[in-house]
Design an enzyme around this catalytic site. Structure first.
Site, PDB file in Angstrom:
ATOM      1  N   ASP A   1       0.886  -1.151  -0.084  1.00 19.63           N
ATOM      2  CA  ASP A   1      -0.075  -0.104  -0.106  1.00 19.63           C
ATOM      3  C   ASP A   1       0.893   1.162  -0.136  1.00 19.63           C
ATOM      4  OD1 ASP A   1      -2.058   1.623   0.249  1.00 19.63           O
ATOM      5  OD2 ASP A   1      -2.542   1.348   2.429  1.00 19.63           O
TER       6      ASP A   1
ATOM      7  N   ALA B   1       1.048  -7.486   4.952  1.00 18.78           N
ATOM      8  CA  ALA B   1       0.643  -5.992   4.107  1.00 18.78           C
ATOM      9  C   ALA B   1       1.895  -4.960   4.635  1.00 18.78           C
ATOM     10  CB  ALA B   1      -0.603  -5.642   4.489  1.00 18.78           C
ATOM     11  N   LYS B   2       2.345  -4.080   3.562  1.00 17.51           N
ATOM     12  CA  LYS B   2       3.359  -3.133   3.955  1.00 17.51           C
ATOM     13  C   LYS B   2       2.535  -1.817   3.612  1.00 17.51           C
ATOM     14  CE  LYS B   2       7.325  -0.933   2.111  1.00 17.51           C
ATOM     15  NZ  LYS B   2       8.476  -0.880   0.919  1.00 17.51           N
ATOM     16  N   ILE B   3       2.297  -1.149   4.581  1.00 18.79           N
ATOM     17  CA  ILE B   3       1.581  -0.014   4.735  1.00 18.79           C
ATOM     18  C   ILE B   3       2.366   1.142   4.919  1.00 18.79           C
ATOM     19  CG2 ILE B   3      -0.351   1.418   6.073  1.00 18.79           C
ATOM     20  CD1 ILE B   3      -0.874  -1.412   4.797  1.00 18.79           C
TER      21      ILE B   3
END
Length: 305
Positions: A140, A166-168
């Protein structure tokens, strides 16, 4: 991987010679430095690797060279993003066949106006997951014009179980991470942040278990995360705050060029060249970066000495 990947997983920059050809030996030397830095994994062909400037043949050569260099010592994430689900699936399968432990994918987009609605994003990830057995990290990132709101990410993880990470790295990352961790629990074993770990402590407080920074201060970030995990939050905060001026300078003044400048300054690589049209920073910015780095006892500045 037998256990979820956590900790510091830096992006490996693609090193170029002065003539802008790929320096595979220099890129592999960066891997040696990162392994000695005690990182928990590596990510190759990411945006900070200048993946957008590489040919498909160069991508394959880099991935193969670095996976052979690592030789299973650490998990390696290969970024396989492309607008086409078919191309992304082919890249992802090739990465798995080479030995990647995971692939990282941005949602499909092309420019500011060619974006994809939520149901098509989920279908895109499904098409990729159908051809591989390894986990997927959804990235993201501000670079993508296809949004990934919390509700869509929750649906994505629930409908495509291989999306386990998930890479935020968008504004208000901590709130987004907290919402994802609260909703998904063990279904999302790998909540990560990015952006050079500029919001690391708030993100750890929100439930992040890993960070994907550049290759500038991975050893130092690893010490911070280990202290935090051991319950010594005060020491972790103090050490992170000491790095923040450098991280902010990297993030706002240099971007991906910072790591190359310091890798060259420390003698790890021969050239800090980026591939045109991505040009160098100004001399004054370079001096400012080196000054901030020199004031700290960074591994990147002494590893090759």
């Amino acid at each position: 991987m037998d256990t979820p990947l956590t900790g510091v997983v830096p992006v490996v920059p693609t090193i170029f010679h002065d003539d802008q050809s790929v320096d595979l030996g220099g890129t592999a030397r960066v891997v040696d430095y990162l392994i000695d830095a005690g990182v928990d994994g590596l990510c190759v062909l990411a945006n900070y690797s200048e993946q957008f400037s590489l040919t498909d043949a160069e991508r394959d050569a880099i991935a193969r060279t670095l996976l052979e260099r690592v030789a299973g010592r650490l998990p390696v994430i290969v970024t396989t993003s492309h607008y086409s689900a078919r191309v992304t699936a082919e890249r992802s399968r090739a990465a798995q066949d080479m030995g990647a432990a995971m692939v990282m994918i941005m949602p499909p987009f092309f420019g500011a106006t060619l974006t994809v609605p939520g149901p098509a994003v989920i279908e895109y990830f499904k098409q990729v997951a159908d051809v591989i057995d390894i986990p997927v990290m959804a990235q993201d990132a501000p670079l993508s014009s296809t949004p990934l709101p919390v509700s869509l990410l929750i649906d994505l993880v629930r409908q495509v179980p291989q999306v386990q990470y998930a890479k935020i790295e968008v504004p208000q990352a901590a709130d987004k991470l907290h919402a994802l961790v609260s909703a998904l629990g063990s279904s999302l074993p790998g909540p990560f942040d990015g952006e050079e770990s500029v919001t690391l402590i708030p993100d750890l407080d929100a439930g992040a278990t890993g960070t994907m920074p550049s290759s500038t201060v991975p050893a130092e970030l690893g010490q911070i995360i280990r202290r935090y995990a051991a319950g010594d939050r005060a020491t972790a905060v103090s050490a992170w705050e000491d790095l923040l001026p450098l991280i902010h300078f990297e993030n706002r003044q240099c971007g991906l060029r910072a790591q190359k400048i310091l890798l060259a300054e420390g003698g790890i690589i021969a050239s800090d060249r980026t591939r045109a049209p991505f040009g160098p920073v100004s001399p004054r910015t370079r001096r400012g970066l080196i000054e901030l780095a020199a004031a700290r006892d960074l591994l990147i500045m002494r590893w090759a000495r």
